[in-house]
Design a protein around this motif. Sequence first.
Motif, PDB file in Angstrom:
ATOM      1  N   THR A 144       0.073 -35.775  11.156  1.00  0.00           N
ATOM      2  CA  THR A 144      -1.328 -35.752  11.547  1.00  0.00           C
ATOM      3  C   THR A 144      -1.555 -34.643  12.562  1.00  0.00           C
ATOM      4  OG1 THR A 144      -1.462 -38.166  11.271  1.00  0.00           O
ATOM      5  CG2 THR A 144      -3.246 -37.091  12.496  1.00  0.00           C
ATOM      6  N   GLU A 150      -6.743 -34.194  22.033  1.00  0.00           N
ATOM      7  CA  GLU A 150      -5.588 -35.041  21.705  1.00  0.00           C
ATOM      8  C   GLU A 150      -4.286 -34.310  22.006  1.00  0.00           C
ATOM      9  OE1 GLU A 150      -7.816 -37.452  18.051  1.00  0.00           O
ATOM     10  OE2 GLU A 150      -6.433 -35.800  17.633  1.00  0.00           O
ATOM     11  N   SER A 187     -11.868 -43.752  25.036  1.00  0.00           N
ATOM     12  CA  SER A 187     -12.076 -43.451  23.616  1.00  0.00           C
ATOM     13  C   SER A 187     -10.998 -42.517  23.092  1.00  0.00           C
ATOM     14  CB  SER A 187     -13.461 -42.820  23.423  1.00  0.00           C
ATOM     15  OG  SER A 187     -13.651 -42.432  22.083  1.00  0.00           O
ATOM     16  N   ARG A 190      -7.809 -44.488  22.705  1.00  0.00           N
ATOM     17  CA  ARG A 190      -7.842 -45.327  21.497  1.00  0.00           C
ATOM     18  C   ARG A 190      -7.520 -44.504  20.255  1.00  0.00           C
ATOM     19  NH1 ARG A 190     -12.320 -47.880  24.158  1.00  0.00           N
ATOM     20  NH2 ARG A 190     -13.803 -46.537  23.055  1.00  0.00           N
ATOM     21  N   ARG A 191      -8.073 -43.297  20.173  1.00  0.00           N
ATOM     22  CA  ARG A 191      -7.811 -42.441  19.017  1.00  0.00           C
ATOM     23  C   ARG A 191      -6.325 -42.090  18.931  1.00  0.00           C
ATOM     24  NH1 ARG A 191     -12.139 -39.043  20.681  1.00  0.00           N
ATOM     25  NH2 ARG A 191     -10.736 -37.232  20.670  1.00  0.00           N
ATOM     26  N   ARG A 193      -3.772 -43.716  20.285  1.00  0.00           N
ATOM     27  CA  ARG A 193      -3.007 -44.930  19.972  1.00  0.00           C
ATOM     28  C   ARG A 193      -3.035 -45.220  18.473  1.00  0.00           C
ATOM     29  NH1 ARG A 193      -4.977 -48.723  25.036  1.00  0.00           N
ATOM     30  NH2 ARG A 193      -3.023 -48.618  26.235  1.00  0.00           N
ATOM     31  N   LYS A 194      -4.192 -45.032  17.872  1.00  0.00           N
ATOM     32  CA  LYS A 194      -4.322 -45.282  16.437  1.00  0.00           C
ATOM     33  C   LYS A 194      -3.464 -44.310  15.635  1.00  0.00           C
ATOM     34  CE  LYS A 194      -7.775 -45.923  12.800  1.00  0.00           C
ATOM     35  NZ  LYS A 194      -9.231 -45.907  12.476  1.00  0.00           N
ATOM     36  N   LEU A 195      -3.431 -43.039  16.067  1.00  0.00           N
ATOM     37  CA  LEU A 195      -2.611 -42.048  15.376  1.00  0.00           C
ATOM     38  C   LEU A 195      -1.129 -42.356  15.500  1.00  0.00           C
ATOM     39  CD1 LEU A 195      -4.390 -38.716  16.395  1.00  0.00           C
ATOM     40  CD2 LEU A 195      -4.298 -39.716  14.117  1.00  0.00           C
ATOM     41  N   ASP A 197       0.289 -45.261  16.112  1.00  0.00           N
ATOM     42  CA  ASP A 197       0.589 -46.477  15.358  1.00  0.00           C
ATOM     43  C   ASP A 197       1.718 -47.310  15.977  1.00  0.00           C
ATOM     44  OD1 ASP A 197      -0.021 -48.219  13.251  1.00  0.00           O
ATOM     45  OD2 ASP A 197       1.627 -47.453  12.042  1.00  0.00           O
ATOM     46  N   ASP A 199       3.258 -48.811  20.130  1.00  0.00           N
ATOM     47  CA  ASP A 199       2.802 -49.100  21.491  1.00  0.00           C
ATOM     48  C   ASP A 199       3.460 -48.199  22.538  1.00  0.00           C
ATOM     49  OD1 ASP A 199       1.152 -51.117  20.535  1.00  0.00           O
ATOM     50  OD2 ASP A 199       2.754 -52.606  20.651  1.00  0.00           O
TER      51      ASP A 199
END
Length: 214
Positions: A144, A150, A187, A190-191, A193-195, A197, A199
Amino acid sequence: MKILLLEDNKKLNDTITKRLKIKNYNVISFTDGADAYEKITEGFSCFILDINVPNVDGINILKKIREYYKIVPVIIISGSVELDVIKQSYDFGCNDYLKKPFFIDELEIKIEKLCNIEDNNIYFDDNSYFDFKSATVVIDNKETRLTKKEKLLMNLFLSKKNQVITYETIENYVWEGSFVSLESIRSLIRRLRKLLDKDYIQTVVDTGYIFKIS
């Protein structure tokens, strides 16, 4: 390997740049300290800094580099023979000091000795890493590409692994000192963290975050 070169003598700057590009180094060169200062977070593997340059001198740039990169090599090139200047360079974390005038071969030898480190990929675990060169995160073979903010946040986290990063530090580094709301920071977290996948990013209540890896 990506090298930042700061040298205000245009002729010497061009000569060094051409010689290093022959060696297949990716050289980003500057003659103005302020311009170089703005770019130091962009994933360089080696820094070559003159001290007496316009607007922001090499010592202040060296200090800023060491806030984010503890181990990336820094070579100072300078005409100064003052002991205080040389001592200051080493005190703030330069790896070597080359006095002008010098043979370009001398500089090449120092670069090969200090900077030829394959550090483009920084691993979080066996199957996950961040590629500085392409600004991509690879998780279990899924790649990604990151946005600019980021990427800056990843640079910050990975330069200070397992350390608490405050909201203020994130604001100054990622938004380059411009005001940003806490919600915008959250925000972005969160983006990311989602990338990722996983912790890796842990919240430190009322303070900021920590990028936790072994």
